[in-house]
Design a protein around this motif. Structure first.
Motif, PDB file in Angstrom:
ATOM      1  N   LYS A  57     -17.935  -3.111   3.503  1.00 41.40           N
ATOM      2  CA  LYS A  57     -17.149  -3.726   2.438  1.00 41.40           C
ATOM      3  C   LYS A  57     -16.305  -2.651   1.764  1.00 41.40           C
ATOM      4  CE  LYS A  57     -19.048  -4.985  -1.483  1.00 41.40           C
ATOM      5  NZ  LYS A  57     -19.860  -5.756  -2.477  1.00 41.40           N
ATOM      6  N   SER A  58     -15.068  -2.987   1.444  1.00 36.83           N
ATOM      7  CA  SER A  58     -14.184  -2.017   0.789  1.00 36.83           C
ATOM      8  C   SER A  58     -13.457  -2.677  -0.374  1.00 36.83           C
ATOM      9  CB  SER A  58     -13.161  -1.450   1.785  1.00 36.83           C
ATOM     10  OG  SER A  58     -12.335  -0.504   1.151  1.00 36.83           O
ATOM     11  N   SER A  59     -13.203  -1.894  -1.397  1.00 35.64           N
ATOM     12  CA  SER A  59     -12.471  -2.386  -2.564  1.00 35.64           C
ATOM     13  C   SER A  59     -11.707  -1.242  -3.203  1.00 35.64           C
ATOM     14  CB  SER A  59     -13.428  -3.008  -3.584  1.00 35.64           C
ATOM     15  OG  SER A  59     -14.349  -2.041  -4.066  1.00 35.64           O
ATOM     16  N   TYR A  60     -10.790  -1.582  -4.070  1.00 31.97           N
ATOM     17  CA  TYR A  60     -10.098  -0.570  -4.870  1.00 31.97           C
ATOM     18  C   TYR A  60      -9.895  -1.119  -6.266  1.00 31.97           C
ATOM     19  CZ  TYR A  60      -5.939  -3.374  -3.729  1.00 31.97           C
ATOM     20  OH  TYR A  60      -5.046  -4.395  -3.575  1.00 31.97           O
ATOM     21  N   TYR A  61      -9.833  -0.216  -7.232  1.00 31.31           N
ATOM     22  CA  TYR A  61      -9.655  -0.631  -8.625  1.00 31.31           C
ATOM     23  C   TYR A  61      -9.024   0.520  -9.396  1.00 31.31           C
ATOM     24  CZ  TYR A  61     -13.977   2.073  -9.216  1.00 31.31           C
ATOM     25  OH  TYR A  61     -14.927   3.072  -9.190  1.00 31.31           O
ATOM     26  N   GLN A  62      -8.545   0.233 -10.579  1.00 32.87           N
ATOM     27  CA  GLN A  62      -7.918   1.233 -11.437  1.00 32.87           C
ATOM     28  C   GLN A  62      -8.796   1.427 -12.662  1.00 32.87           C
ATOM     29  OE1 GLN A  62      -3.859   0.309 -12.472  1.00 32.87           O
ATOM     30  NE2 GLN A  62      -3.238   2.438 -12.450  1.00 32.87           N
ATOM     31  N   ASP A  63      -9.196   2.680 -12.931  1.00 29.58           N
ATOM     32  CA  ASP A  63     -10.109   2.919 -14.047  1.00 29.58           C
ATOM     33  C   ASP A  63      -9.359   3.026 -15.366  1.00 29.58           C
ATOM     34  OD1 ASP A  63      -8.998   5.459 -14.214  1.00 29.58           O
ATOM     35  OD2 ASP A  63     -10.717   6.488 -13.343  1.00 29.58           O
ATOM     36  N   SER A  64     -10.078   3.351 -16.437  1.00 28.08           N
ATOM     37  CA  SER A  64      -9.491   3.371 -17.783  1.00 28.08           C
ATOM     38  C   SER A  64      -8.463   4.477 -17.956  1.00 28.08           C
ATOM     39  CB  SER A  64     -10.592   3.524 -18.834  1.00 28.08           C
ATOM     40  OG  SER A  64     -11.338   4.714 -18.613  1.00 28.08           O
ATOM     41  N   ASN A  65      -8.466   5.461 -17.044  1.00 26.51           N
ATOM     42  CA  ASN A  65      -7.481   6.547 -17.094  1.00 26.51           C
ATOM     43  C   ASN A  65      -6.282   6.271 -16.196  1.00 26.51           C
ATOM     44  OD1 ASN A  65      -8.823   8.396 -18.880  1.00 26.51           O
ATOM     45  ND2 ASN A  65     -10.286   8.787 -17.223  1.00 26.51           N
ATOM     46  N   SER A  66      -6.178   5.044 -15.665  1.00 25.15           N
ATOM     47  CA  SER A  66      -5.092   4.644 -14.761  1.00 25.15           C
ATOM     48  C   SER A  66      -5.136   5.406 -13.439  1.00 25.15           C
ATOM     49  CB  SER A  66      -3.718   4.830 -15.430  1.00 25.15           C
ATOM     50  OG  SER A  66      -3.596   3.981 -16.558  1.00 25.15           O
ATOM     51  N   VAL A  67      -6.343   5.820 -13.032  1.00 26.31           N
ATOM     52  CA  VAL A  67      -6.542   6.470 -11.744  1.00 26.31           C
ATOM     53  C   VAL A  67      -7.168   5.452 -10.794  1.00 26.31           C
ATOM     54  CG1 VAL A  67      -7.751   8.304 -10.502  1.00 26.31           C
ATOM     55  CG2 VAL A  67      -6.837   8.737 -12.790  1.00 26.31           C
ATOM     56  N   TYR A  68      -6.566   5.279  -9.618  1.00 28.33           N
ATOM     57  CA  TYR A  68      -7.125   4.372  -8.628  1.00 28.33           C
ATOM     58  C   TYR A  68      -8.358   4.997  -7.970  1.00 28.33           C
ATOM     59  CZ  TYR A  68      -3.650   0.664  -8.660  1.00 28.33           C
ATOM     60  OH  TYR A  68      -2.878  -0.408  -9.010  1.00 28.33           O
ATOM     61  N   ALA A  69      -9.361   4.157  -7.732  1.00 27.81           N
ATOM     62  CA  ALA A  69     -10.559   4.571  -7.016  1.00 27.81           C
ATOM     63  C   ALA A  69     -10.725   3.663  -5.807  1.00 27.81           C
ATOM     64  CB  ALA A  69     -11.782   4.484  -7.917  1.00 27.81           C
ATOM     65  N   PHE A  70     -11.045   4.254  -4.661  1.00 27.43           N
ATOM     66  CA  PHE A  70     -11.202   3.527  -3.405  1.00 27.43           C
ATOM     67  C   PHE A  70     -12.681   3.560  -3.022  1.00 27.43           C
ATOM     68  CE2 PHE A  70      -7.140   5.718  -3.611  1.00 27.43           C
ATOM     69  CZ  PHE A  70      -6.262   4.648  -3.537  1.00 27.43           C
ATOM     70  N   ARG A  71     -13.268   2.368  -2.850  1.00 26.45           N
ATOM     71  CA  ARG A  71     -14.711   2.242  -2.673  1.00 26.45           C
ATOM     72  C   ARG A  71     -15.026   1.683  -1.292  1.00 26.45           C
ATOM     73  NH1 ARG A  71     -18.627   1.227  -6.977  1.00 26.45           N
ATOM     74  NH2 ARG A  71     -20.587   0.432  -6.101  1.00 26.45           N
ATOM     75  N   GLY A  72     -15.875   2.374  -0.559  1.00 22.67           N
ATOM     76  CA  GLY A  72     -16.351   1.893   0.729  1.00 22.67           C
ATOM     77  C   GLY A  72     -17.863   1.787   0.718  1.00 22.67           C
TER      78      GLY A  72
END
Length: 373
Positions: A57-72
């Protein structure tokens, strides 16, 4: 948050038993694309998406600092309780994205990465460069010209600028005054190197000879240190603060090499004006102040589930031997999904914790999917 699930389906081919056709060769079965194999606390782990209920499963999101994080995530599907080993890898983007854009090829570049363990390398350094010789209008007026190997230049007395971490810079100071003319001095700095120092030389008694006392200032690193002085006249010294006599009057450039207990090395140069009377030189000191990475750019988080469902994550002070490396990045398109993915091969070692209980992950190799827009 965008979430996408990749399933590796095993398709059984049914044959009419009356025809007695043989099964396809085993090597024709599709091999799992996504996997993880490693040593977990002394036990060998080898998991594959599509085998024993595991999925990618993979996802991506933007944290409170406007930095994208890519999750696998490579885990068993719809499991509660004793679910077996599970791996989650989170890769932070290399930049802040205020306009919601992702440069995925830069975010997932091949190379080594630092763990998001609270002990982050500085984002960059502020370098302060100060000349030893200062203008005195009643005696001499000096002009200063600073030049750096990356093309930047200043014509101020003191120079302050931002410098990249783990980058070599050659810094040049050219002074010009009516009394001594034009003099240039160069020094080389590795910004972020644990060992840094400035060199000083003072002329000592008897002043009729060219005796100089050498020393270091603001020395950083791990003691004990090894010193090697080269005085530019064929003589050397292993002392920390040697005294040296020059026999011929001229402008010398002394060189100091310092090696600390961790084998980190610093080289520094110093101009020695072995002249009688007033002398001119272009020596300068340099000091580097780290600007800490508060947004955790380009860092890695690791989350591990053990066979009993306990969750382990990174804590501060990952050992130097614990590394994370992106080995390769390829485009990947799931057959049943229009979402774009990157197939990312990684290798890593780390120690993760459940409370104060450690779990060592060694010799890990994995291929994971990373979704992006």
């Amino acid at each position: 948050m965008k979430i996408h699930v990749l399933f590796v389906l095993l398709i059984a081919v049914l044959f009419n038993s009356c025809n007695k056709k043989s099964l396809p060769p085993k090597d024709e079965e599709p091999l799992p694309v996504f996997y993880c194999k490693c040593d977990v606390g002394g036990f060998a782990v080898d998991i594959k998406a599509g085998v024993n209920g595991y999925y990618m499963k993979s996802s991506y999101y933007q944290d409170s600092n406007s930095v994208y994080a890519f999750r696998g995530e490579l885990k068993q599907k719809d499991c509660s309780g004793d679910c077996g080993f599970g791996l989650t890898v989170i890769i932070n983007d290399y930049q802040v994205s205020t306009n919601n854009t992702i440069n995925i090829d830069s975010a997932l570049a091949v190379g080594s990465y630092q763990y998001n363990d609270g002990v982050l390398a500085p984002l960059y350094y502020t370098g302060s460069f100060i000349p030893e010789a200062q203008s005195n209008p009643t005696v001499q007026a000096i002009s200063y010209n600073w030049a750096f190997s990356d093309g930047w230049a200043w014509n101020t007395t003191n120079c302050t600028r931002s410098l990249k971490t783990n980058t070599n810079y050659t810094t040049s100071l050219t002074t010009n005054c009516q009394q001594f003319g034009v003099i240039t001095h160069n020094n080389v700095y590795k910004v972020g190197n644990p060992v840094q120092t400035n060199v000083s030389a003072v002329r000592i008694y008897p002043f009729t000879a060219f005796y100089y006392k050498f020393s270091t200032t603001n020395l950083t690193g791990t003691a004990p240190f090894t010193y090697m002085w080269e005085f530019d006249d064929g003589y050397t010294s292993p002392d920390a603060a040697p005294t040296h006599e020059y026999l011929i009057s001229k402008l010398y450039t002394a060189k100091l090499t310092v090696i600390d207990a961790n084998n980190d090395t610093c080289i520094s140069y110093y101009q020695v004006p072995a002249f009688s009377g007033a002398v001119g030189q272009s020596n300068f000191t340099a000091n580097f102040t780290p600007v800490q990475n508060t947004k955790k750019l380009s860092t890695i988080s690791i989350i591990v589930n053990d066979a009993k469902g306990n969750v382990y994550s990174l804590l501060a002070n990952q050992a130097d031997k614990n590394k994370f490396e992106i080995v390769s990045v390829e485009n990947y398109q799931a057959a049943d999904n229009n979402q774009a993915f990157k197939k990312v091969k990684i290798r890593f070692n780390c120690t993760v914790y459940n409370g104060t209980t450690p779990l060592e992950i060694k010799d890990a190799e994995a291929v994971i999917a990373i979704a992006y827009k």
